[in-house]
Design an enzyme around this catalytic site. Structure first.
Site, PDB file in Angstrom:
ATOM      1  N   GLU A 178      12.999   4.933  -0.183  1.00  0.00           N
ATOM      2  CA  GLU A 178      13.745   4.018   0.703  1.00  0.00           C
ATOM      3  C   GLU A 178      14.875   4.736   1.425  1.00  0.00           C
ATOM      4  OE1 GLU A 178      15.567   0.622  -1.213  1.00  0.00           O
ATOM      5  OE2 GLU A 178      16.199  -0.229   0.702  1.00  0.00           O
ATOM      6  N   LYS A 220       9.688   2.409   2.009  1.00  0.00           N
ATOM      7  CA  LYS A 220      10.499   1.205   2.254  1.00  0.00           C
ATOM      8  C   LYS A 220      11.560   1.551   3.298  1.00  0.00           C
ATOM      9  CE  LYS A 220      13.435  -2.222  -0.044  1.00  0.00           C
ATOM     10  NZ  LYS A 220      13.547  -3.087  -1.210  1.00  0.00           N
TER      11      LYS A 220
END
Ligand code: 13P
Length: 338
Positions: A178, A220
């Site tokens: 992420e 992500k």
């Protein structure tokens, strides 16, 4: 490393029609959320809130593929003694764990941050696996202003993400990588696109250097958006087109799926943007959600810490989860919000 198992888990996490519930707020962050509704942040209240979400039907069975937990929650049991991890598994979703130790100030780069948590991570991973986690999350934050991000900040964060991802896969845990380019700031959508593309290209170079198996990983990212304080706000179609363009230029097709963070977008914007991307045509990866606030803000307000609001809270979670499920199929519309 069991590559087949990693790939099966990653594919289950990004399967069509479902997405990830990010319920991994750290103790500090969940306290802020509870402060907003006037609820004291005790371990029992945190357990009650999350248990209520994990028991919500049909959201958990039909719209949620995985749940990201914080360390405390991975070890907690429901009021009846069932481990919360077991509730998630019974619903057919995969339990995951946030393993980073938060974004810390970066020496020599005022205002920039690098994510901590690599020390000892290799040992912690085995315990997380034994506790039932089959995927993990590590979040890096990249801020935009006239002088930021620095190359040092992008490089350091992508390097840490790659080291984390390699450690996960060694323990048969799928890494969610992420790199969040924040939407705070006055920058326009083009600047967000430029920084996001830079970050993702650097990230995939680092993941390659560290031998990370992309087929057993999930990205992500942020969506490509106008900064919150930018005078000109890009519309839904523009955000969708800019985000898809940026991802196509940066993310290998070997990655099975991309699960966006919501990052402070309104609930409806987060759903509308995801829907527009999925309605835009064939893509190399499944595009889904891994939302924290955009899934939980409405049910949290509906609950407000009162037991008598239990059903209203679950109804609200069912609604947001089903709207986002439709968005993963490109089948959402504003009318369906009711
Ligand atoms: P938001 O969707 O609230 O941005 O949270 C997602 C997340 O897990 C951030 O790390």
């Amino acid at each position: 490393m069991n590559i087949d198992q990693l790939c099966d888990t990653a594919n289950a996490m990004v399967q069509k029609g479902k997405g990830i519930l990010a319920a991994d707020e750290s103790t500090g962050t969940i306290k802020k959320r509870f402060d907003g509704i006037g609820v004291e942040s005790t371990a029992d209240n945190r357990r009650d809130w999350r248990e209520m979400l994990f028991r919500t039907e049909p959201a958990m069975q039909e719209a949620i593929s995985g749940v990201i937990l914080y360390d405390e929650t991975l070890r907690q049991s429901a009021v009846d003694g069932t481990p919360l991890v077991e509730l998630i598994r019974r619903a057919g979703a995969v339990p995951g764990i946030k393993v980073d130790m938060g974004a810390q100030g970066m020496a020599g780069f005022s205002g920039e941050k690098v994510t901590a948590g690599l020390d000892g991570l290799r040992n912690r991973m085995h315990e997380y696996y034994d506790l039932g986690a089959r995927f993990a999350k590590w979040r890096a934050v990249i801020e935009i202003d006239a002088h930021r991000p620095s190359a040092a900040c992008v490089t350091a964060n992508c390097h840490a993400l790659a080291r984390y991802a390699a450690i996960c896969q060694e323990a048969n845990i799928v890494p969610i990588v992420e790199p969040e380019v924040l939407m705070d700031g006055a920058h326009d959508i083009n600047r967000c696109a430029e920084v996001t593309e830079w970050t993702l290209k650097h990230l995939y170079m680092e993941l390659f250097m560290h031998g990370v198996v992309l087929e057993g990983s999930v990205l992500k990212p942020n969506m490509v958006l106008s900064g919150k304080k930018c005078a000109t706000q890009a519309g839904v179609e523009e955000v969708a087109a800019a985000t898809v363009k940026c991802l196509k230029a940066s993310v290998p097709g070997a990655v099975p799926g991309i699960a966006f963070l919501s990052g402070g977008q309104s609930d409806i914007d987060a759903t509308a943007h995801l829907n527009a991307m999925n309605a835009s045509g064939e893509l190399p990866w499944n595009l889904t959600f891994s939302y924290g606030r955009a899934l939980q803000a409405a049910p949290l307000a509906a609950w407000s810490g009162k037991p008598e609001n239990h059903d209203a809270c679950q109804a609200s979670f069912n609604h947001r989860a089903s709207m986002n499920s439709l968005a993963t199929l490109g089948q959402w519309s504003a009318q369906k919000e009711g």
